[in-house]
Design a protein around this motif. Structure first.
Motif, PDB file in Angstrom:
ATOM      1  N   SER A   7       0.833  -1.212   0.000  1.00  0.00           N
ATOM      2  CA  SER A   7       0.000   0.000   0.000  1.00  0.00           C
ATOM      3  C   SER A   7       0.862   1.255   0.000  1.00  0.00           C
ATOM      4  O   SER A   7       0.559   2.225  -0.701  1.00  0.00           O
ATOM      5  CB  SER A   7      -0.912   0.035   1.223  1.00  0.00           C
ATOM      6  OG  SER A   7      -2.005  -0.769   1.053  1.00  0.00           O
ATOM      7  N   ALA A  11       1.076   4.003  -2.976  1.00  0.00           N
ATOM      8  CA  ALA A  11       0.879   5.428  -2.707  1.00  0.00           C
ATOM      9  C   ALA A  11       2.063   6.234  -3.237  1.00  0.00           C
ATOM     10  O   ALA A  11       1.878   7.295  -3.855  1.00  0.00           O
ATOM     11  CB  ALA A  11       0.696   5.659  -1.211  1.00  0.00           C
ATOM     12  N   ARG A  14       1.829   6.509  -7.024  1.00  0.00           N
ATOM     13  CA  ARG A  14       0.816   7.497  -7.439  1.00  0.00           C
ATOM     14  C   ARG A  14       1.346   8.921  -7.254  1.00  0.00           C
ATOM     15  O   ARG A  14       1.133   9.788  -8.108  1.00  0.00           O
ATOM     16  CB  ARG A  14      -0.486   7.297  -6.674  1.00  0.00           C
ATOM     17  CG  ARG A  14      -1.263   6.072  -7.125  1.00  0.00           C
ATOM     18  CD  ARG A  14      -2.675   6.010  -6.551  1.00  0.00           C
ATOM     19  NE  ARG A  14      -2.718   6.084  -5.106  1.00  0.00           N
ATOM     20  CZ  ARG A  14      -2.589   5.050  -4.275  1.00  0.00           C
ATOM     21  NH1 ARG A  14      -2.408   3.834  -4.766  1.00  0.00           N
ATOM     22  NH2 ARG A  14      -2.647   5.226  -2.963  1.00  0.00           N
ATOM     23  N   LEU A  15       2.049   9.155  -6.148  1.00  0.00           N
ATOM     24  CA  LEU A  15       2.627  10.481  -5.921  1.00  0.00           C
ATOM     25  C   LEU A  15       3.666  10.826  -6.984  1.00  0.00           C
ATOM     26  O   LEU A  15       3.710  11.957  -7.479  1.00  0.00           O
ATOM     27  CB  LEU A  15       3.247  10.556  -4.517  1.00  0.00           C
ATOM     28  CG  LEU A  15       2.252  10.612  -3.364  1.00  0.00           C
ATOM     29  CD1 LEU A  15       2.969  10.359  -2.043  1.00  0.00           C
ATOM     30  CD2 LEU A  15       1.524  11.948  -3.342  1.00  0.00           C
ATOM     31  N   GLU A  18       1.917  11.748 -10.174  1.00  0.00           N
ATOM     32  CA  GLU A  18       1.243  13.053 -10.108  1.00  0.00           C
ATOM     33  C   GLU A  18       2.211  14.228 -10.057  1.00  0.00           C
ATOM     34  O   GLU A  18       1.910  15.297 -10.588  1.00  0.00           O
ATOM     35  CB  GLU A  18       0.333  13.103  -8.880  1.00  0.00           C
ATOM     36  CG  GLU A  18      -0.829  12.142  -8.969  1.00  0.00           C
ATOM     37  CD  GLU A  18      -1.550  11.953  -7.645  1.00  0.00           C
ATOM     38  OE1 GLU A  18      -1.243  12.689  -6.671  1.00  0.00           O
ATOM     39  OE2 GLU A  18      -2.421  11.060  -7.578  1.00  0.00           O
ATOM     40  N   VAL A  24       7.109  12.912  -3.464  1.00  0.00           N
ATOM     41  CA  VAL A  24       7.105  11.830  -2.478  1.00  0.00           C
ATOM     42  C   VAL A  24       7.859  12.292  -1.238  1.00  0.00           C
ATOM     43  O   VAL A  24       9.082  12.281  -1.185  1.00  0.00           O
ATOM     44  CB  VAL A  24       7.740  10.535  -3.039  1.00  0.00           C
ATOM     45  CG1 VAL A  24       7.677   9.417  -2.007  1.00  0.00           C
ATOM     46  CG2 VAL A  24       7.042  10.112  -4.319  1.00  0.00           C
ATOM     47  N   ALA A  28       3.479  13.436   2.621  1.00  0.00           N
ATOM     48  CA  ALA A  28       2.567  13.086   1.531  1.00  0.00           C
ATOM     49  C   ALA A  28       2.221  11.601   1.562  1.00  0.00           C
ATOM     50  O   ALA A  28       1.072  11.221   1.293  1.00  0.00           O
ATOM     51  CB  ALA A  28       3.176  13.466   0.187  1.00  0.00           C
ATOM     52  N   LEU A  29       3.196  10.776   1.894  1.00  0.00           N
ATOM     53  CA  LEU A  29       2.935   9.331   1.986  1.00  0.00           C
ATOM     54  C   LEU A  29       1.957   9.013   3.119  1.00  0.00           C
ATOM     55  O   LEU A  29       1.081   8.160   2.957  1.00  0.00           O
ATOM     56  CB  LEU A  29       4.232   8.562   2.202  1.00  0.00           C
ATOM     57  CG  LEU A  29       5.024   8.215   0.954  1.00  0.00           C
ATOM     58  CD1 LEU A  29       6.362   7.611   1.341  1.00  0.00           C
ATOM     59  CD2 LEU A  29       4.254   7.282   0.059  1.00  0.00           C
ATOM     60  N   THR A  30       2.121   9.677   4.250  1.00  0.00           N
ATOM     61  CA  THR A  30       1.194   9.415   5.358  1.00  0.00           C
ATOM     62  C   THR A  30      -0.210   9.851   4.983  1.00  0.00           C
ATOM     63  O   THR A  30      -1.179   9.135   5.249  1.00  0.00           O
ATOM     64  CB  THR A  30       1.636  10.124   6.665  1.00  0.00           C
ATOM     65  OG1 THR A  30       1.700  11.522   6.447  1.00  0.00           O
ATOM     66  CG2 THR A  30       2.957   9.610   7.151  1.00  0.00           C
ATOM     67  N   GLU A  31      -0.310  10.999   4.337  1.00  0.00           N
ATOM     68  CA  GLU A  31      -1.632  11.485   3.926  1.00  0.00           C
ATOM     69  C   GLU A  31      -2.257  10.568   2.880  1.00  0.00           C
ATOM     70  O   GLU A  31      -3.420  10.189   2.974  1.00  0.00           O
ATOM     71  CB  GLU A  31      -1.505  12.901   3.363  1.00  0.00           C
ATOM     72  CG  GLU A  31      -2.833  13.511   2.964  1.00  0.00           C
ATOM     73  CD  GLU A  31      -2.673  14.921   2.421  1.00  0.00           C
ATOM     74  OE1 GLU A  31      -3.408  15.252   1.479  1.00  0.00           O
ATOM     75  OE2 GLU A  31      -1.811  15.671   2.926  1.00  0.00           O
ATOM     76  N   ARG A  32      -1.491  10.171   1.892  1.00  0.00           N
ATOM     77  CA  ARG A  32      -2.012   9.358   0.792  1.00  0.00           C
ATOM     78  C   ARG A  32      -2.342   7.943   1.237  1.00  0.00           C
ATOM     79  O   ARG A  32      -3.332   7.367   0.828  1.00  0.00           O
ATOM     80  CB  ARG A  32      -0.987   9.330  -0.342  1.00  0.00           C
ATOM     81  CG  ARG A  32      -1.372   8.521  -1.566  1.00  0.00           C
ATOM     82  CD  ARG A  32      -2.668   9.012  -2.237  1.00  0.00           C
ATOM     83  NE  ARG A  32      -2.574  10.351  -2.713  1.00  0.00           N
ATOM     84  CZ  ARG A  32      -2.322  10.711  -3.959  1.00  0.00           C
ATOM     85  NH1 ARG A  32      -2.147   9.798  -4.874  1.00  0.00           N
ATOM     86  NH2 ARG A  32      -2.268  11.981  -4.281  1.00  0.00           N
ATOM     87  N   SER A  33      -1.484   7.366   2.073  1.00  0.00           N
ATOM     88  CA  SER A  33      -1.666   5.963   2.454  1.00  0.00           C
ATOM     89  C   SER A  33      -2.543   5.782   3.686  1.00  0.00           C
ATOM     90  O   SER A  33      -3.047   4.684   3.930  1.00  0.00           O
ATOM     91  CB  SER A  33      -0.302   5.313   2.718  1.00  0.00           C
ATOM     92  OG  SER A  33       0.276   5.855   3.899  1.00  0.00           O
TER      93      SER A  33
END
Length: 179
Positions: A7, A11, A14-15, A18, A24, A28-33
């Motif tokens: 996961s 994430a 995807r970052l 984008e 990354v 951002a990883l904590t927010e996305r995942s």
């Protein structure tokens, strides 16, 4: 690989898609995942660890897609099949391919060689038997696969129709190795 690790890698991918590698961040990883930064550090150690694992995972998937081509009976069929399977993997996985091309400094050379070993052995066996032109192993990626790599780069930039060119690219790779 655990679902949580996968996961996080998904994430990160995807970052990257984008906003590139700079998008990354641990935040951002904590927010996305939806996972804590502690979880990210636990699984990967650092942002660089995320990139290293994402590179290893993507490269392993790419090589795995090429392995069925090693069953070809003729060298010409095998070279073309390896090239076509690589190009097809890129077209089916542009985000992963884009990451591989954008982040080569995150590759572990030893792990990459281990992953690529069956393909390299296939080439070396056919060179030794005279079925392929003998080239040094270091030349396989930059010289032999040069037409494929340049075509992929242009495809990933959105300025090249890889689907239309795939047979021509496979012919070009074969032309380099034809004995």
């Amino acid at each position: 690989m655990s679902d949580r690790r996968q996961s996080l890698l998904d994430a990160a991918l995807r970052l990257v898609e984008e906003g590139g590698l700079d998008a990354v961040t641990i935040a951002a990883l904590t927010e996305r995942s939806g996972m804590s930064n502690g979880s990210i550090y636990h699984h990967f150690g650092s942002r660089a660890g995320v990139f290293a694992q994402l590179y290893a995972d993507s490269y392993a998937r790419c090589v795995a897609a090429m392995l069925p081509a090693l069953k070809a009976e003729k060298a010409s069929e095998g070279v073309r099949a390896l090239t076509l399977s690589y190009l097809d993997w890129v077209m089916a996985n542009p985000s992963r391919a884009r990451f591989l091309y954008a982040a080569p400094d995150h590759a572990d050379p030893a792990a990459k060689m281990t992953e690529f070993a069956p393909v390299l052995a296939w080439f070396l066996d056919r060179m030794a038997s005279g079925d392929l032109r003998t080239v040094p192993p270091w030349a396989l990626e930059p010289v032999v696969m040069g037409p494929a790599h340049e075509s992929v780069r242009r495809f990933l930039l959105g300025v090249f129709d890889l689907a239309e060119a795939r047979e021509i690219v496979a012919d070009a790779v074969w032309a380099v190795l034809k004995p």
